[in-house]
Design a protein around this motif. Structure first.
Motif, PDB file in Angstrom:
ATOM      1  N   TRP A 147      43.605   1.267  19.963  1.00 46.74           N
ATOM      2  CA  TRP A 147      42.258   1.583  19.480  1.00 46.74           C
ATOM      3  C   TRP A 147      41.559   2.485  20.497  1.00 46.74           C
ATOM      4  O   TRP A 147      40.983   3.513  20.170  1.00 46.74           O
ATOM      5  CB  TRP A 147      41.539   0.247  19.305  1.00 46.74           C
ATOM      6  N   ILE A 148      41.628   2.076  21.767  1.00 50.25           N
ATOM      7  CA  ILE A 148      41.026   2.868  22.831  1.00 50.25           C
ATOM      8  C   ILE A 148      41.666   4.258  22.870  1.00 50.25           C
ATOM      9  O   ILE A 148      40.991   5.276  22.980  1.00 50.25           O
ATOM     10  CB  ILE A 148      41.213   2.163  24.191  1.00 50.25           C
ATOM     11  N   ARG A 149      42.998   4.285  22.751  1.00 51.56           N
ATOM     12  CA  ARG A 149      43.697   5.560  22.891  1.00 51.56           C
ATOM     13  C   ARG A 149      43.190   6.566  21.863  1.00 51.56           C
ATOM     14  O   ARG A 149      43.022   7.744  22.165  1.00 51.56           O
ATOM     15  CB  ARG A 149      45.196   5.350  22.696  1.00 51.56           C
ATOM     16  N   TRP A 150      42.975   6.110  20.644  1.00 54.65           N
ATOM     17  CA  TRP A 150      42.584   7.067  19.604  1.00 54.65           C
ATOM     18  C   TRP A 150      41.081   7.230  19.508  1.00 54.65           C
ATOM     19  O   TRP A 150      40.566   7.822  18.577  1.00 54.65           O
ATOM     20  CB  TRP A 150      43.189   6.663  18.264  1.00 54.65           C
ATOM     21  N   THR A 151      40.378   6.627  20.503  1.00 51.00           N
ATOM     22  CA  THR A 151      38.924   6.798  20.516  1.00 51.00           C
ATOM     23  C   THR A 151      38.483   7.691  21.656  1.00 51.00           C
ATOM     24  O   THR A 151      37.615   8.531  21.489  1.00 51.00           O
ATOM     25  CB  THR A 151      38.232   5.423  20.646  1.00 51.00           C
ATOM     26  N   LEU A 152      39.079   7.493  22.823  1.00 49.89           N
ATOM     27  CA  LEU A 152      38.579   8.172  24.024  1.00 49.89           C
ATOM     28  C   LEU A 152      39.456   9.366  24.389  1.00 49.89           C
ATOM     29  O   LEU A 152      40.675   9.313  24.238  1.00 49.89           O
ATOM     30  CB  LEU A 152      38.565   7.209  25.206  1.00 49.89           C
ATOM     31  N   PRO A 153      38.824  10.411  24.879  1.00 53.36           N
ATOM     32  CA  PRO A 153      39.609  11.510  25.415  1.00 53.36           C
ATOM     33  C   PRO A 153      40.105  11.201  26.813  1.00 53.36           C
ATOM     34  O   PRO A 153      39.636  10.250  27.444  1.00 53.36           O
ATOM     35  CB  PRO A 153      38.621  12.670  25.433  1.00 53.36           C
ATOM     36  N   ARG A 154      41.027  12.025  27.264  1.00 51.12           N
ATOM     37  CA  ARG A 154      41.618  11.786  28.583  1.00 51.12           C
ATOM     38  C   ARG A 154      40.622  12.165  29.687  1.00 51.12           C
ATOM     39  O   ARG A 154      39.873  13.118  29.563  1.00 51.12           O
ATOM     40  CB  ARG A 154      42.876  12.649  28.714  1.00 51.12           C
ATOM     41  N   PHE A 155      40.621  11.363  30.755  1.00 52.64           N
ATOM     42  CA  PHE A 155      39.801  11.723  31.921  1.00 52.64           C
ATOM     43  C   PHE A 155      40.410  12.909  32.631  1.00 52.64           C
ATOM     44  O   PHE A 155      41.595  13.188  32.498  1.00 52.64           O
ATOM     45  CB  PHE A 155      39.752  10.565  32.923  1.00 52.64           C
ATOM     46  N   ARG A 156      39.549  13.524  33.425  1.00 55.69           N
ATOM     47  CA  ARG A 156      40.088  14.524  34.331  1.00 55.69           C
ATOM     48  C   ARG A 156      40.679  13.780  35.534  1.00 55.69           C
ATOM     49  O   ARG A 156      40.273  12.661  35.825  1.00 55.69           O
ATOM     50  CB  ARG A 156      38.962  15.444  34.765  1.00 55.69           C
ATOM     51  N   TYR A 157      41.583  14.419  36.221  1.00 56.43           N
ATOM     52  CA  TYR A 157      42.286  13.725  37.311  1.00 56.43           C
ATOM     53  C   TYR A 157      41.308  13.268  38.400  1.00 56.43           C
ATOM     54  O   TYR A 157      41.349  12.129  38.870  1.00 56.43           O
ATOM     55  CB  TYR A 157      43.348  14.656  37.891  1.00 56.43           C
ATOM     56  N   ASP A 158      40.388  14.184  38.758  1.00 56.55           N
ATOM     57  CA  ASP A 158      39.453  13.820  39.834  1.00 56.55           C
ATOM     58  C   ASP A 158      38.524  12.706  39.383  1.00 56.55           C
ATOM     59  O   ASP A 158      38.104  11.864  40.185  1.00 56.55           O
ATOM     60  CB  ASP A 158      38.650  15.039  40.292  1.00 56.55           C
ATOM     61  N   GLN A 159      38.219  12.667  38.100  1.00 58.35           N
ATOM     62  CA  GLN A 159      37.356  11.590  37.596  1.00 58.35           C
ATOM     63  C   GLN A 159      38.054  10.250  37.740  1.00 58.35           C
ATOM     64  O   GLN A 159      37.437   9.231  38.091  1.00 58.35           O
ATOM     65  CB  GLN A 159      37.017  11.842  36.129  1.00 58.35           C
ATOM     66  N   ILE A 160      39.360  10.263  37.496  1.00 58.57           N
ATOM     67  CA  ILE A 160      40.117   9.019  37.613  1.00 58.57           C
ATOM     68  C   ILE A 160      40.099   8.519  39.046  1.00 58.57           C
ATOM     69  O   ILE A 160      39.846   7.346  39.328  1.00 58.57           O
ATOM     70  CB  ILE A 160      41.563   9.256  37.143  1.00 58.57           C
ATOM     71  N   MET A 161      40.317   9.464  39.954  1.00 59.25           N
ATOM     72  CA  MET A 161      40.326   9.082  41.370  1.00 59.25           C
ATOM     73  C   MET A 161      38.956   8.549  41.780  1.00 59.25           C
ATOM     74  O   MET A 161      38.842   7.542  42.472  1.00 59.25           O
ATOM     75  CB  MET A 161      40.686  10.303  42.233  1.00 59.25           C
ATOM     76  N   LYS A 162      37.924   9.271  41.312  1.00 56.15           N
ATOM     77  CA  LYS A 162      36.572   8.874  41.673  1.00 56.15           C
ATOM     78  C   LYS A 162      36.260   7.484  41.120  1.00 56.15           C
ATOM     79  O   LYS A 162      35.753   6.606  41.832  1.00 56.15           O
ATOM     80  CB  LYS A 162      35.592   9.891  41.092  1.00 56.15           C
ATOM     81  N   LEU A 163      36.626   7.281  39.870  1.00 53.42           N
ATOM     82  CA  LEU A 163      36.362   5.996  39.233  1.00 53.42           C
ATOM     83  C   LEU A 163      37.092   4.883  39.981  1.00 53.42           C
ATOM     84  O   LEU A 163      36.513   3.834  40.288  1.00 53.42           O
ATOM     85  CB  LEU A 163      36.836   6.055  37.779  1.00 53.42           C
ATOM     86  N   GLY A 164      38.339   5.141  40.316  1.00 57.47           N
ATOM     87  CA  GLY A 164      39.143   4.114  40.966  1.00 57.47           C
ATOM     88  C   GLY A 164      38.601   3.739  42.328  1.00 57.47           C
ATOM     89  O   GLY A 164      38.442   2.559  42.630  1.00 57.47           O
ATOM     90  N   TRP A 165      38.316   4.724  43.159  1.00 60.92           N
ATOM     91  CA  TRP A 165      37.984   4.436  44.560  1.00 60.92           C
ATOM     92  C   TRP A 165      36.511   4.129  44.749  1.00 60.92           C
ATOM     93  O   TRP A 165      36.164   3.296  45.571  1.00 60.92           O
ATOM     94  CB  TRP A 165      38.382   5.622  45.440  1.00 60.92           C
ATOM     95  N   THR A 166      35.631   4.841  44.046  1.00 63.05           N
ATOM     96  CA  THR A 166      34.213   4.683  44.352  1.00 63.05           C
ATOM     97  C   THR A 166      33.516   3.702  43.426  1.00 63.05           C
ATOM     98  O   THR A 166      32.390   3.321  43.696  1.00 63.05           O
ATOM     99  CB  THR A 166      33.463   6.025  44.283  1.00 63.05           C
ATOM    100  N   MET A 167      34.123   3.301  42.346  1.00 64.98           N
ATOM    101  CA  MET A 167      33.436   2.356  41.466  1.00 64.98           C
ATOM    102  C   MET A 167      34.218   1.065  41.291  1.00 64.98           C
ATOM    103  O   MET A 167      33.707  -0.019  41.536  1.00 64.98           O
ATOM    104  CB  MET A 167      33.152   3.007  40.115  1.00 64.98           C
ATOM    105  N   MET A 168      35.464   1.195  40.877  1.00 69.57           N
ATOM    106  CA  MET A 168      36.243  -0.002  40.596  1.00 69.57           C
ATOM    107  C   MET A 168      36.430  -0.854  41.860  1.00 69.57           C
ATOM    108  O   MET A 168      36.217  -2.060  41.847  1.00 69.57           O
ATOM    109  CB  MET A 168      37.618   0.394  40.045  1.00 69.57           C
ATOM    110  N   LEU A 169      36.860  -0.197  42.930  1.00 68.84           N
ATOM    111  CA  LEU A 169      37.185  -0.946  44.139  1.00 68.84           C
ATOM    112  C   LEU A 169      35.964  -1.679  44.718  1.00 68.84           C
ATOM    113  O   LEU A 169      36.014  -2.889  44.934  1.00 68.84           O
ATOM    114  CB  LEU A 169      37.837  -0.003  45.156  1.00 68.84           C
ATOM    115  N   PRO A 170      34.842  -0.949  44.921  1.00 68.66           N
ATOM    116  CA  PRO A 170      33.661  -1.679  45.421  1.00 68.66           C
ATOM    117  C   PRO A 170      33.235  -2.793  44.488  1.00 68.66           C
ATOM    118  O   PRO A 170      32.902  -3.897  44.943  1.00 68.66           O
ATOM    119  CB  PRO A 170      32.584  -0.593  45.483  1.00 68.66           C
TER     120      PRO A 170
END
Lengths: 562, 375, 179
Positions: B334-357
């Protein structure tokens, strides 16, 4: 226009207020055509008498006015001569240029005249264009587009006339399409001297027919098809074969006889569909013979030598060319360039003797001469032969019998037809270059196929010593090399630094410098009408041609024959 | 191992087989089931995507005998149930081109390296329980104390398949794909690990020493499910499995609009099939882990216990578990056919600066809460 | 063109988490799942061919069963990809063909080349070639996709005629206003 200019014998005529200088008595249609304008016409033909019956060429005609009482020129207010135009239009084709004449070809009245004439012509003309062979080169189509009204007010029934009438072995007639211009009648009477055509019935029902019990079957009958401005007369050979807008036209020269009729070869995608005459006022006017129009069929002749039917190759020829006793037989149907290379090959291989086979026929005093070789004078010019050819090669035969010749090169000639017996051929090694297979090619040790006149570029010298060029109309037979290419390779083998002579241009670079007759000439610069060479060197030779359309035999020859 | 004899074993008088043979059979069955489910998941993906996009999806493929049974045959055909067979056969039978420029050994090894971890993790995943004489015994191949650690450890190995594939292909797009997958794996592994620590803190309440055992985690959720009192942790974990399984919007290693087909660009035929199956096996196992940790496992409703003894209870528990897992798998699609792909830097940013903290804060907050509750 | 700078509205906290957007997106896709599909099940269901549809070029006969084409080759001339190839021929002039004179001996349309532009139909003076409702040209070999005369007539069938050109010619000759 000053007085001294009048001394050159030319007069001034004013076409749409533009001054044109011409000879007195010039036909106005030709005069206007000479300045690049057009007076539409159907019945007028520059090479036929004027009949003036189509009325399409109506123009306004005027002369500078003179006062009836005093005889003084009438002048406008600004001092220019006052032009008095006739109240009614006149036909241009029936009017000859006179000094000071003014004509209008674009005025409102002329325009309305043309529209009227077109409308009348189209009243009974059937809507056959989709199936009409003339479509695409039809004057009725062209002029109704350019000068017609664009619509018809005619609602009644069209006149029904005979369709699909066979006029002769080569010509079909569709009377409904005929616009009664009478060009074909005049041609038959005046040029072909075979008076067989005429109109019968009156008014709307006027119909072109042959005289009872006669047929349009002279050897020039297809010219009526060419000059027919509409699709009434059609060629039975070309009928329904191909639409003309697909055809590519290539200037060529007819190989039927030494007249050298100028032709246009129409082809599409490598297939020739018809040959039509090309105007050359020095040679053939606008005519050509019916027999010359079917020569294109030789391209697809069933005896044609193809790359499959060749035997041996150039390397084998090299071996035979080393012989000390070698003789060459050329052909009067080869081009000047080919004969030049052929001659050069014969000289470098120290030929014992060179021959040409004469082909004579009975000319018709029009466009077929007695000499069936289109290029006898070319062979003379390049020095392949010094005297006129004979049709029997008895000298060669005796040389073979005596053992003076053991290798024989034949170029596009069947030697058995020229008096060489099969036994004599068997005694020698024969190398044959040619388009068709025959007894000689079958006896030959090496056979190299060559191209027909339609598949290559080149030049011929006709009976008037007029150098004329023909161009390649269709690609050569697959796998068959151009004649020049073959000879150039052979020459380069015998004489390694000959250079590349495989193109017409390269050969002409040599021809113009080596042979004084060709000085200053080149293939590229040669005009479509050809150029007259000075043939006085060969004046003493008793050429076999008699009188034809634009050729008178030299006085000595006539006397000799007498 | 304080909860010995927990494993459900067949009684020796029923089966006269040595234990290791029995284990191998069980493992084979489990792997078989996992692979068939992942095959069905491929069909599910195609169907879900077509429904979302107003299409029909695979509805043509049929097999000779079953397909010609009246009513049922056409119905199965319309559902596309035979499509996985055709897809599998196609992947098996297609020509398998191996480009000249690849490193042959690793090129062949990579799909295997991707497949093994995907099927291995299922070994420690409990998928049901059987209650005999009032004692619940988990249905699992290996009921390890370090269950979740094992899953994390092994499933992380899956990335080696991609890196190997990217490197062995010796071609630019696969290489970039491989690099991306490793970077992404490292980035999200951290928040993933941190996000589930509260769950185990809760499970290891004072007096209980269940370690990192997954069965006991499920048992603690007989009342409230994990997702109810640890929503942030659930969300972090869910996002992390998306990243771990390379599903959209995190499918950086493949990202066909930029990298052709990413790490699998040079692969075709069955080798590609292995990657493909591994991806879906990952999704299923990931969904299963999420169900175990946050959705109450085989407990059918929160606070409503269901004590059915014997094989019927086992089947029911497996059914409930599979149902929940299927929903999560559906959620993945469901998610796959709803959301577009992130940009690579967005993924990194999301992972390190939001998810981890967020994961760290989440851990501290729950640690404090549990400490407060316990005291 | 003047450049107008637009201040971007700062995102709210909810927007920054991105979650409400995801949820609304999920809602849309979920709704879509329950909508009817728009796919046409092709071989069983056929699309409705609108009028003036430009399908495969076909040759038609008039209601008398005569072939309308007179092989004027205008379509061959106008065809941009040179897909049409006609070998014209003379008709025997018997019976039905008494007034037609000319007809195609061979008529080939190379469907591998055809671009369905419809110029042939537009240019045809006899209204003999029509792009009708045939939309699927398929075959197993290249030769099969070079449509020959019989195939083209089979696809084309008969169309109503407003002119009856040849009947008019026939009656004109029979009325015989020539004398």
């Amino acid at each position: 226009m000053s007085e001294d200019q009048k001394d050159d014998g030319l007069i001034s005529v004013f076409v749409d207020d533009k001054e044109v200088r011409c000879k007195p008595g010039t036909n106005l249609v030709d005069l206007v055509a000479s300045v690049g304008e057009e007076i539409p016409h159907y019945c007028y033909h520059p090479k036929l008498s004027v009949s003036g019956n189509c009325r399409m060429c109506l123009i306004e005609l005027g002369m500078p006015g003179r006062d009836r009482n005093t005889g003084e020129p009438m002048l406008n207010e600004d001092g220019t001569p006052k032009i008095m135009f006739f109240p009614n239009p006149a036909i241009a084709c029936g009017t000859k240029a006179g000094p000071g004449m003014h004509i209008r070809t674009k005025s409102e009245m002329v325009k309305r005249c043309r529209e009227g004439v077109m409308e009348f012509l189209l009243i009974n003309h059937p809507l056959d264009c989709p199936i009409c062979d003339q479509a695409g080169e039809c004057k009725l189509q062209e002029f109704s587009t350019d000068y017609g009204k664009g619509y018809s007010r005619f609602v009644e029934q069209k006149v029904v006339k005979p369709k699909r009438t066979v006029l002769g072995p080569r010509v079909m007639l569709d009377d409904e399409r005929c616009v009664l211009c009478s060009r074909c009648i005049r041609f038959s009477k005046e040029v072909a001297n075979d008076d067989v055509l005429g109109f019968v019935d009156r008014g709307s029902y006027s119909t072109l027919t042959c005289y009872p019990g006669k047929q349009l079957e002279n050897n020039y009958s297809l010219n009526t098809v060419d000059i027919c401005p509409v699709g009434a007369l059609t060629s039975r050979d070309f009928r329904f074969k191909m639409r003309v807008w697909f055809l590519k036209e290539t200037p060529s020269i007819c190989t039927e006889s030494s007249v050298g009729v100028n032709t246009l070869v129409s082809s599409r995608e490598g297939k020739i569909y018809r040959i039509t005459p090309r105007r050359n006022d020095e040679v053939n006017d606008t005519w050509m013979s019916d027999s010359g129009r079917v020569i294109y069929k030789e391209v697809e002749d069933e005896n044609r030598l193809s790359s499959d039917s060749s035997s041996g190759d150039l390397a084998q020829i090299h071996k035979y060319l080393e012989s000390e006793k070698i003789a060459y037989v050329g052909s009067g149907s080869s081009s000047v360039e080919e004969l030049y290379l052929y001659n050069r090959l014969s000289r470098t291989t120290r030929s014992v003797a060179n021959y040409l086979v004469a082909h004579t026929q009975e000319g018709d005093e029009l466009l077929i001469s007695n000499d069936a070789n289109p290029n006898t004078r070319g062979a003379l010019s390049v020095g392949l032969i010094e005297s006129l050819p004979e049709d029997q090669l008895s000298d060669l035969g005796s040389k073979i019998d005596a053992g003076d010749v053991d290798t024989l090169v034949a170029y596009n000639e069947d030697l058995t037809a020229a008096g060489i017996t099969a036994e004599q051929l068997a005694k020698v090694d024969v190398i044959y270059f040619g388009t068709n297979s025959n007894a000689t090619s079958e006896a030959a040790a090496v056979v190299i196929p060559t191209l027909t006149v339609f598949e290559k570029d080149g030049t011929f010298i006709n009976q008037q010593f007029r150098l004329q060029k023909f161009l390649q109309a269709i690609p050569g037979l697959s796998g068959v090399a151009d004649d020049l290419e073959t000879f150039s390779q052979l020459l380069n083998h015998v004489e390694p630094d000959t250079g590349d002579l495989s193109s017409v241009q390269a050969v002409w670079a040599e021809l113009s410098s080596e042979i004084s007759l060709f000085e200053g000439q080149s293939f590229a610069a040669l005009s479509p009408e050809g150029v007259a060479l000075d043939g006085s060197t060969f004046k003493h030779l008793p050429f076999c041609e008699g009188k034809t359309l634009h050729y008178e035999p030299a006085a000595e020859t006539v006397e000799a024959e007498a | 191992m304080n909860r010995q004899p927990k494993q459900w074993r067949p009684k020796p008088n029923r089966m006269e087989l040595p234990t290791f043979v029995w284990v191998i059979i069980k493992a084979a069955v489990l792997a078989g089931v996992l692979l068939s489910i992942s095959n069905l998941a491929v069909l599910g993906e195609r169907k879900v995507s077509s429904w979302i996009q107003g299409r029909v999806g695979p509805n043509r493929t049929s097999v000779p005998i079953i397909g010609s049974i009246p009513v049922i045959g056409p119905m199965l055909t319309r559902l596309g149930l035979f499509q996985p067979v055709a897809d599998g056969l196609k992947l098996l039978l297609k020509e398998d081109p191996v480009p000249d420029h690849v490193n042959k050994l690793y090129f062949f090894l990579a799909p295997v390296a991707a497949m093994i971890p995907a099927t291995t993790t299922v070994a420690v995943l409990p998928f049901g329980q059987i209650i005999t004489d009032g004692v619940s015994v988990p249905l699992v191949l290996a009921d390890l104390d370090i269950g979740i650690l094992f899953i994390f450890a092994v499933s992380s190995l899956g990335v080696y398949g991609m890196i190997l594939a990217g490197w062995a292909s010796n071609s630019k797009y696969p290489f970039i794909g491989g690099i991306r997958s490793s970077a992404q794996m490292i980035s999200y592994e951290l928040s993933m690990g941190l996000s589930i620590l509260p769950v185990f803190m809760w499970a290891n309440a004072p007096g209980v020493d269940s370690g990192l055992n997954l069965f006991s985690v499920v048992q603690t959720q007989q009342g409230a499910w994990g997702v109810m009192f640890m929503p942030v942790a659930a969300l972090l974990f869910l996002v992390s499995i998306f990243a771990e399984t390379n599903r959209l919007p995190f499918d950086m290693p493949e990202s066909e609009s930029e990298l052709v087909a990413g790490f699998s660009t040079e692969y075709g035929s069955f080798k590609f099939g292995l990657f493909f199956a591994a991806e879906y096996a990952h999704i299923i196992v990931g969904s299963g882990v999420f169900v175990v940790l946050f959705l109450g496992g085989w407990h059918w409703l929160p606070w409503v216990p269901m004590h059915v003894e014997g094989l019927l209870g086992a089947a029911l528990s497996i059914g409930v578990f599979l149902g929940k897992t299927t929903f999560i798998v559906f959620f993945f699609m469901w998610i796959r056919w709803t959301l577009p792909r992130f940009r690579y830097d967005q993924i990194m940013k999301l992972g390190w600066t939001m998810m981890l903290p967020l994961a760290v804060v989440n851990l501290i907050v729950y640690a404090l809460i549990f400490a407060l509750l316990d005291s | 063109m003047a450049i107008k700078e637009i201040e971007r509205k700062p995102l709210s906290l909810a927007e920054k988490t991105y979650l409400p957007q995801i949820v609304s997106g999920l809602k849309i896709t979920l709704k879509n799942i329950f909508r009817p599909t728009i796919t046409l099940q092709y071989p069983e269901e056929r699309p409705e061919i609108p009028e003036n549809y430009r399908g495969v070029p076909t040759l038609v006969k008039d209601p008398n069963g005569r072939e309308k084409c007179v092989s004027c080759q205008l379509c061959e001339f106008v065809c941009p990809p040179k897909a049409i190839r006609i070998t014209p021929g003379e008709l025997d002039g018997e019976g039905e063909n008494a007034h037609v004179e000319k007809g195609p001996q061979e008529f080939e349309v190379n469907m591998l080349r055809c671009i369905y532009c419809g110029y042939c139909q537009e240019v045809c003076p006899e209204e003999a070639i029509w792009l009708q409702d045939v939309f699927s040209a398929s075959g197993y070999t290249r030769e099969e996709l070079v449509y020959k005369k019989d195939k083209l007539y089979e696809l084309g069938g008969t169309l109503p005629d407003n002119h009856y050109k040849w009947d008019k010619k026939k009656s004109a000759e029979e009325a015989g206003n020539a004398h």
